[in-house]
Each structure stands twice: as C-alpha cells, then as structure tokens.
Design an enzyme around this catalytic site. Sequence first.
Site, PDB file in Angstrom:
ATOM      1  N   ASP A  16       0.825  -1.214   0.000  1.00 41.37           N
ATOM      2  CA  ASP A  16       0.000   0.000   0.000  1.00 41.37           C
ATOM      3  C   ASP A  16       0.856   1.260   0.000  1.00 41.37           C
ATOM      4  O   ASP A  16       1.957   1.282   0.547  1.00 41.37           O
ATOM      5  CB  ASP A  16      -0.928  -0.016   1.235  1.00 41.37           C
ATOM      6  N   GLY A  19       0.144   5.123  -4.606  1.00 42.42           N
ATOM      7  CA  GLY A  19      -0.455   6.360  -5.108  1.00 42.42           C
ATOM      8  C   GLY A  19       0.090   7.576  -4.378  1.00 42.42           C
ATOM      9  O   GLY A  19       0.482   8.572  -5.003  1.00 42.42           O
ATOM     10  N   TRP A  21       2.844   7.830  -2.671  1.00 43.71           N
ATOM     11  CA  TRP A  21       4.276   7.976  -2.979  1.00 43.71           C
ATOM     12  C   TRP A  21       4.445   8.823  -4.244  1.00 43.71           C
ATOM     13  O   TRP A  21       5.286   9.731  -4.295  1.00 43.71           O
ATOM     14  CB  TRP A  21       4.902   6.590  -3.176  1.00 43.71           C
ATOM     15  N   SER A  61      -7.359  -5.782  -4.703  1.00 43.25           N
ATOM     16  CA  SER A  61      -8.496  -6.332  -3.966  1.00 43.25           C
ATOM     17  C   SER A  61      -9.734  -6.368  -4.858  1.00 43.25           C
ATOM     18  O   SER A  61      -9.809  -5.650  -5.868  1.00 43.25           O
ATOM     19  CB  SER A  61      -8.769  -5.473  -2.727  1.00 43.25           C
ATOM     20  N   THR A  62     -10.709  -7.169  -4.457  1.00 42.23           N
ATOM     21  CA  THR A  62     -11.993  -7.186  -5.197  1.00 42.23           C
ATOM     22  C   THR A  62     -12.569  -5.763  -5.229  1.00 42.23           C
ATOM     23  O   THR A  62     -13.160  -5.354  -6.226  1.00 42.23           O
ATOM     24  CB  THR A  62     -12.997  -8.151  -4.527  1.00 42.23           C
ATOM     25  N   GLU A  63     -12.350  -5.028  -4.142  1.00 41.81           N
ATOM     26  CA  GLU A  63     -12.889  -3.657  -4.036  1.00 41.81           C
ATOM     27  C   GLU A  63     -12.119  -2.668  -4.912  1.00 41.81           C
ATOM     28  O   GLU A  63     -12.635  -1.586  -5.225  1.00 41.81           O
ATOM     29  CB  GLU A  63     -12.846  -3.178  -2.580  1.00 41.81           C
ATOM     30  N   ASN A  64     -10.905  -3.004  -5.313  1.00 42.32           N
ATOM     31  CA  ASN A  64     -10.128  -2.069  -6.135  1.00 42.32           C
ATOM     32  C   ASN A  64     -10.761  -1.854  -7.518  1.00 42.32           C
ATOM     33  O   ASN A  64     -10.407  -0.895  -8.217  1.00 42.32           O
ATOM     34  CB  ASN A  64      -8.668  -2.522  -6.273  1.00 42.32           C
ATOM     35  N   ARG A 183       1.713  -4.232   6.667  1.00 41.38           N
ATOM     36  CA  ARG A 183       1.026  -3.298   5.771  1.00 41.38           C
ATOM     37  C   ARG A 183       1.830  -2.018   5.733  1.00 41.38           C
ATOM     38  O   ARG A 183       2.022  -1.372   6.764  1.00 41.38           O
ATOM     39  CB  ARG A 183      -0.406  -3.001   6.219  1.00 41.38           C
ATOM     40  N   LEU A 190      -6.853  -4.082   7.721  1.00 46.61           N
ATOM     41  CA  LEU A 190      -6.598  -5.251   6.865  1.00 46.61           C
ATOM     42  C   LEU A 190      -7.203  -5.102   5.474  1.00 46.61           C
ATOM     43  O   LEU A 190      -6.778  -5.791   4.540  1.00 46.61           O
ATOM     44  CB  LEU A 190      -7.158  -6.518   7.515  1.00 46.61           C
ATOM     45  N   GLU A 202       0.900 -11.976  13.694  1.00 46.39           N
ATOM     46  CA  GLU A 202       1.417 -10.734  14.289  1.00 46.39           C
ATOM     47  C   GLU A 202       1.324  -9.643  13.217  1.00 46.39           C
ATOM     48  O   GLU A 202       1.470  -9.916  12.027  1.00 46.39           O
ATOM     49  CB  GLU A 202       2.873 -10.918  14.717  1.00 46.39           C
TER      50      GLU A 202
HETATM   51  C1  IPE Z   1      -5.752  -2.648   0.071  1.00 43.78           C
HETATM   52  O1  IPE Z   1      -5.339  -1.360  -0.216  1.00 43.78           O
HETATM   53  C2  IPE Z   1      -5.678  -3.486  -1.145  1.00 43.78           C
HETATM   54  C3  IPE Z   1      -4.343  -3.710  -1.664  1.00 43.78           C
HETATM   55  C4  IPE Z   1      -3.241  -3.279  -1.130  1.00 43.78           C
HETATM   56  C5  IPE Z   1      -4.282  -4.472  -2.851  1.00 43.78           C
HETATM   57  P1  IPE Z   1      -6.380  -0.187  -0.512  1.00 43.78           P
HETATM   58  O2  IPE Z   1      -5.584   1.029  -0.735  1.00 43.78           O
HETATM   59  O3  IPE Z   1      -7.295  -0.610  -1.613  1.00 43.78           O
HETATM   60  O4  IPE Z   1      -7.215  -0.146   0.846  1.00 43.78           O
HETATM   61  P2  IPE Z   1      -8.082   0.999   1.507  1.00 43.78           P
HETATM   62  O5  IPE Z   1      -9.063   1.472   0.471  1.00 43.78           O
HETATM   63  O6  IPE Z   1      -7.143   2.096   1.915  1.00 43.78           O
HETATM   64  O7  IPE Z   1      -8.715   0.343   2.692  1.00 43.78           O
HETATM   65  C1  IPE Z   2      -1.485   0.012  -3.400  1.00 43.24           C
HETATM   66  O1  IPE Z   2      -1.289   1.362  -3.533  1.00 43.24           O
HETATM   67  C2  IPE Z   2      -1.656  -0.711  -4.709  1.00 43.24           C
HETATM   68  C3  IPE Z   2      -3.003  -1.169  -4.964  1.00 43.24           C
HETATM   69  C4  IPE Z   2      -4.038  -1.095  -4.179  1.00 43.24           C
HETATM   70  C5  IPE Z   2      -3.223  -1.749  -6.270  1.00 43.24           C
HETATM   71  P1  IPE Z   2      -2.511   2.360  -3.569  1.00 43.24           P
HETATM   72  O2  IPE Z   2      -2.900   2.586  -4.987  1.00 43.24           O
HETATM   73  O3  IPE Z   2      -3.619   1.924  -2.687  1.00 43.24           O
HETATM   74  O4  IPE Z   2      -1.820   3.651  -2.990  1.00 43.24           O
HETATM   75  P2  IPE Z   2      -2.476   4.751  -2.047  1.00 43.24           P
HETATM   76  O5  IPE Z   2      -3.055   4.033  -0.872  1.00 43.24           O
HETATM   77  O6  IPE Z   2      -3.532   5.430  -2.859  1.00 43.24           O
HETATM   78  O7  IPE Z   2      -1.350   5.641  -1.678  1.00 43.24           O
HETATM   79 MG    MG Z   3      -4.123   2.323  -0.739  1.00 46.09          MG
END
Ligand code: IPE
Ligand code: IPE
Ligand code: MG
Length: 237
Positions: A16, A19, A21, A61-64, A183, A190, A202
């Site tokens: 995570d 974006g 970064w 994730s499925t939510e992505n 994370r 999570l 842990e």
């Molecule tokens: C969790 O990160 C999913 C992955 C790292 C693949 P997200 O960036 O999607 O999670 P939220 O939205 O901050 O909970």
């Molecule tokens: C994690 O980085 C990668 C994926 C979820 C695919 P993010 O894209 O969630 O980065 P942030 O959380 O927006 O910084």
């Molecule tokens: Mg993220």
Amino acid sequence: MNEKITIPNHIGIIVDGNGRWAEQRGLSRSAGHRAGFTRLKNICLYAERLGLKYLSLYVFSTENFKRKKVEVDFLMNLFVEVFKKEFQELMDHHVKVVFSGRREPLPYNVLKVMDEISEKTKNNTSTVLNFCLNYGSQAEILDMTRNIAKQVLDGSLSIDDITLDTIHNNLYQDLPPLDLVIRTSGELRLSNFMLYQASYAEFYFPNIYFPDFMENDFWDAIVEFNRRNRRFGGNQS
Ligand code: IPE
Ligand code: IPE
Ligand code: MG
C-alpha cells in the site's frame, strides 16, 4: 551477542501507498504502481534469499475495481507486463507462483499470463509466492461456503463431517496460517486481506509507502516478529 533470528513460515504483505508515494513527487499514480512493482520484485527475491517458505502479496483487492477505469486498466496491463518480464528470473530462483482471488471479472490477457506462470512454476520448490489478485477475504469465505454447501447437497459430504480441515481445503489455496502481516503506508487496517488465515498473525505497520519499502525494512519486520510473544491462547511461555 548475535541473537538467532527465526524466519516466519508465512508472511503477508499488504502492498500500500503507491499512489501517495507518486503524488508526493508530483508523479502520476501509474508511476507509483510501476515503482511499487519494481520494489515488490526485489522484496520477493530477498525473501527467497532468506529462505522464506510462503509470501502472500496483496496487490489488487476485489474492491479495487471501484477505482477509476484508467487506473484499473493500467494495473491490469502492468500485471501482464511484469509477469512476462520477470518470469525467467522467478524460474532461475525456483520460485513457485500461485494466485488467490476470483477470476471474474479479470480480463482474458491477465488470466492467461496467470495460468501460464502458475503452470510453469508449479514444480518449483523454493518460496511460494501467493499473489492475491482480485482477492477479497469476504469473497473467499463466501466461495468456500458455496463449495461446501454444494458438497452437502450432492451427498458427497455430511454436515457432521465439516471440520476446520474442510474449510481449509475449500479456500483458494492450500497455505499455512499467516505468521506475520506487514502493511506499508501507515494505514492500520486489513482491508479484506486473509481474515481467516491471519487469525493468529502478528501485525507490523511501517510508516513507509511501498515504493520506499527496502530489504532492511523487511528485515526489521522479521526482527520485530522475533520479539513478539505468541501464545495462541495458551499460557505465557
Ligand atoms: C488494500 O489497499 C488493497 C491492496 C493493497 C491491494 P487499498 O488502498 O485498496 O485499501 P483501503 O481502500 O485504503 O482500505
Ligand atoms: C497500493 O497502492 C496498490 C493497490 C491497491 C493496487 P494504492 O494505490 O492503494 O496507494 P495509495 O493508498 O492510494 O497511496
Ligand atoms: Mg491504498
């Protein structure tokens, strides 16, 4: 005195902060994802050098799928590119690649490269890299429940024979429990990552965006893991 450090059996990483970064540097989110994947490759190779047995990587994730289409499309193409480009190096290091997640609605070219890489690495005996791609723990538990219900309905399984082994055998992959979940990015949640498998894990939350997560940061997580006193519900040892 050099303390003996134990390498956990199964580590999970919630990748995570790609974006943020990028935004911090005035770059596009795509540039952040690209940098994140370059880092991820190096972390995988480092884990293999350490002799880690199982590494689960939450990369989508499925939510992505709720994200803007241009970002989702970029990530899908990046998966194809990375798996094609890094394939030989994974083979050279005898790494076995498996995937956890739903196939629907992943595009055909992504499914194809996933199938190819898992087929070609299936007999490898070094680190198992479990890519959680279009993965959601709630979806996994739902799919597991449906599978078990089907077996009960067709008579191949009786309700009294449902055990924790039945649950394990109906999850996406045959993996041991998570020992350590890392994370990056400073978020303390999570986000639907391996809820069942992380029952006694842990947790470690470094305040680092993933593209800056270096080998020594990974090592620090392992050292911190070694300081934890795991009891699994029993008495203090
Ligand atoms: C969790 O990160 C999913 C992955 C790292 C693949 P997200 O960036 O999607 O999670 P939220 O939205 O901050 O909970
Ligand atoms: C994690 O980085 C990668 C994926 C979820 C695919 P993010 O894209 O969630 O980065 P942030 O959380 O927006 O910084
Ligand atoms: Mg993220």
